[in-house]
Write an enzyme that holds these catalytic residues in place. Structure first.
Site, PDB file in Angstrom:
ATOM      1  N   GLU A 127       0.745  -1.299  -0.118  1.00 38.14           N
ATOM      2  CA  GLU A 127       0.186  -0.039  -0.121  1.00 38.14           C
ATOM      3  C   GLU A 127       0.875   1.374   0.067  1.00 38.14           C
ATOM      4  OE1 GLU A 127      -2.672  -0.463   3.273  1.00 38.14           O
ATOM      5  OE2 GLU A 127      -3.640  -2.296   2.493  1.00 38.14           O
ATOM      6  N   ASN A 169       2.252  -5.057  -2.993  1.00 34.24           N
ATOM      7  CA  ASN A 169       0.714  -5.639  -2.818  1.00 34.24           C
ATOM      8  C   ASN A 169      -0.145  -4.207  -2.297  1.00 34.24           C
ATOM      9  OD1 ASN A 169      -1.254  -7.735  -2.031  1.00 34.24           O
ATOM     10  ND2 ASN A 169      -1.334  -7.035  -0.061  1.00 34.24           N
ATOM     11  N   HIS A 206     -10.489  -5.956  -2.461  1.00 40.49           N
ATOM     12  CA  HIS A 206     -11.455  -5.472  -1.455  1.00 40.49           C
ATOM     13  C   HIS A 206     -12.474  -4.755  -2.273  1.00 40.49           C
ATOM     14  CE1 HIS A 206      -9.259  -6.848   1.886  1.00 40.49           C
ATOM     15  NE2 HIS A 206      -8.343  -6.028   1.596  1.00 40.49           N
ATOM     16  N   GLU A 235      -6.471 -10.579  -1.393  1.00 41.51           N
ATOM     17  CA  GLU A 235      -7.366 -10.430  -0.068  1.00 41.51           C
ATOM     18  C   GLU A 235      -8.813 -10.207  -0.330  1.00 41.51           C
ATOM     19  OE1 GLU A 235      -5.765  -6.846   2.328  1.00 41.51           O
ATOM     20  OE2 GLU A 235      -3.681  -7.357   2.006  1.00 41.51           O
ATOM     21  N   ASP A 237     -12.570  -9.910  -0.932  1.00 44.31           N
ATOM     22  CA  ASP A 237     -13.810  -9.842  -0.221  1.00 44.31           C
ATOM     23  C   ASP A 237     -14.570  -8.917  -1.178  1.00 44.31           C
ATOM     24  OD1 ASP A 237     -12.889  -7.470   0.577  1.00 44.31           O
ATOM     25  OD2 ASP A 237     -12.728  -8.393   2.833  1.00 44.31           O
TER      26      ASP A 237
END
Ligand code: G3I
Length: 302
Positions: A127, A169, A206, A235, A237
Site C-alpha cells: 500500500e 501488494n 476488497h 485479499e 472480499d
C-alpha cells in the site's frame, strides 16, 4: 473436485485464505480452513507490530502458530507484510530518515531470515501509493526516507531469501482506468527495466460499492503479467458476496497464465474485517454461501 484448493490445483493454482491465529481454536473455523484451502496468509501475525514489537527484538509466537498450522495441514504460506505505513510498532512510528531506513532493512532481514526458504510469496511492500487521482506515492514516514525506499526493500528481500517470490501488494489497483493502477504499473515497468528484483504484484481486491469490481480487472492482470511479473488476488472480499462477481474474479485469474492464485480475506462473514458487508464465502454458522458454489464451479472449469 469438491474443495476450493483441490479445484484450483487442477490448473496449478492455489485457493487461499487469511487465517487469524486466535480463531484456530474454533473448531468450525479450523475445520473449514483445513478442508477448503491450500494456501494461508496470516491476517495480522506477520506484520511489523506483531513480529518486531521492540526494535531488534523479534517475536514469532503468533506468526509461527499460523505458519505451523498451515504446514501441518499441507498448505503453503504467503508472507504478509514487511514494509508498510500501517501497523508499525510505536518505536518505528517515531523514527525517520536514515534510522528508519535502516530499521526497515533490519526488519526485512529479521523476518525473512526466520522464515528463509519457507514462504512462497512475500508481500515485501504494502500500500505505498496514494488513493485518489494523483498517482502519487502515499505520504508516510517510509516515503519520507526517500523515493527509493521501495526498491531498497525489494533488494534487501531478494538477498534475505532468494527462494521467495517478492510481491508488491495494494488495493484499488484492480480497475485498469484508475490512476493508482497506472502508477503501480509504471513503477513495476521501471523496476523490470532497471533490474530491481520484483516477481509479483498482489491485487488485494476488497470490492464494495465505493470500489466496485470492473470487468477490466482481467485486462489489468494481463497487462501487469506482460511486464514479466506474476499476479495474484491476495485479499478478496466482495460486499454482499454476489455469486456472479466472485466467479468473475476467479475466471479473470484463470484467464491469465501468470495468475498464481486467489486468497480470500477470511473464512466466514463473522471473521471478516468488514463483517457488516457479509463479503465472504461461508455464513457465520459455517454453511456454504451461493458465492462458494460459484467459485467452486468456476475453478472446476464451468
Ligand atoms: O489484537 C488487538 C486486541 O488485543 C485489542 O483488544 C483490539 C482492540 O481494538 O485490537 C486488536 O488488534 C486489531 C487486529 O486487527 C486484530 O484483530 C487491530 O485493532 C485492528 O486494527 C486489526 O485490523 C486489521 C487491519 O488489517 C489493520 O490494518 C484487520 O484484522 C486485517 O484484516 C486488516 O488487513 C488489511 C491487510 O493487512 C492489508 N490490506 C487491507 C486489509 C483490510 O484492512
Amino acid at each position: 473436485e469438491s474443495t476450493l484448493g483441490a479445484a484450483a490445483a487442477q490448473s496449478g493454482r492455489y485457493f487461499g485464505v487469511a487465517i487469524a491465529a486466535n480463531r484456530l481454536s474454533d473448531s468450525t473455523y479450523a475445520t473449514i480452513a483445513a478442508r477448503e484451502f491450500n494456501s494461508v496468509t496470516a491476517e495480522n501475525e506477520m506484520k511489523i507490530d506483531a513480529t518486531e514489537p521492540q526494535r531488534g527484538q523479534f517475536s514469532f509466537t503468533a506468526a509461527d502458530r499460523v505458519y505451523n498450522w498451515a504446514v501441518q495441514n499441507g498448505k503453503k504460506v504467503r508472507g504478509h507484510t514487511l514494509a508498510w505505513h500501517s501497523q508499525q510498532p510505536s518505536w518505528m512510528q517515531s523514527l525517520s530518515g536514515s534510522t528508519l531506513r535502516q530499521a526497515m532493512i533490519d526488519h526485512i532481514n529479521g523476518v525473512m531470515g526466520h522464515y528463509k526458504g519457507k514462504i512462497t510469496q512475500w508481500d515485501v511492500v504494502n500500500e505505498a501509493f496514494a488513493d485518489g487521482s494523483s498517482g502519487a506515492r502515499r505520504d508516510s514516514n517510509l516515503q519520507r526516507t526517500g523515493n527509493d525506499w521501495i526498491e531498497v526493500a525489494f533488494r534487501t528481500a531478494r538477498a534475505a531469501d532468494p527462494s521467495a517470490k517478492l510481491c508488491y501488494n495494494d488495493y484499488n489497483v484492480e480497475d485498469w482506468t484508475w490512476a493508482k493502477t497506472q502508477a503501480v504499473y509504471a513503477m513495476v515497468r521501471d523496476f523490470k527495466q532497471r533490474g530491481v528484483p520484483i516477481d509479483c504484484v498482489g491485487f488485494q481486491s476488497h470490492f464494495n460499492s465505493g470500489s466496485p469490481y470492473n470487468s477490466n480487472f482481467r485486462t489489468t492482470l494481463q497487462n501487469f503479467a506482460a511486464l514479466g511479473v506474476d499476479v495474484a488476488v491476495t485479499e478478496l472480499d466482495i460486499q454482499g458476496a454476489p455469486a456472479s462477481t466472485y466467479s468473475n474474479v476467479v475466471n479473470d485469474c484463470l484467464a491469465v497464465s501468470r495468475c498464481l492464485g486467489v486468497t480470500v480475506w477470511g473464512v466466514r462473514d463473522s471473521d471478516s474485517w468488514r463483517s457488516d458487508q457479509t463479503p465472504l464465502l461461508f455464513n457465520n454458522d459455517g454453511s456454504k454461501k451461493s458465492a462458494y458454489t460459484a467459485v467452486l464451479n468456476a475453478l472446476n472449469g464451468g
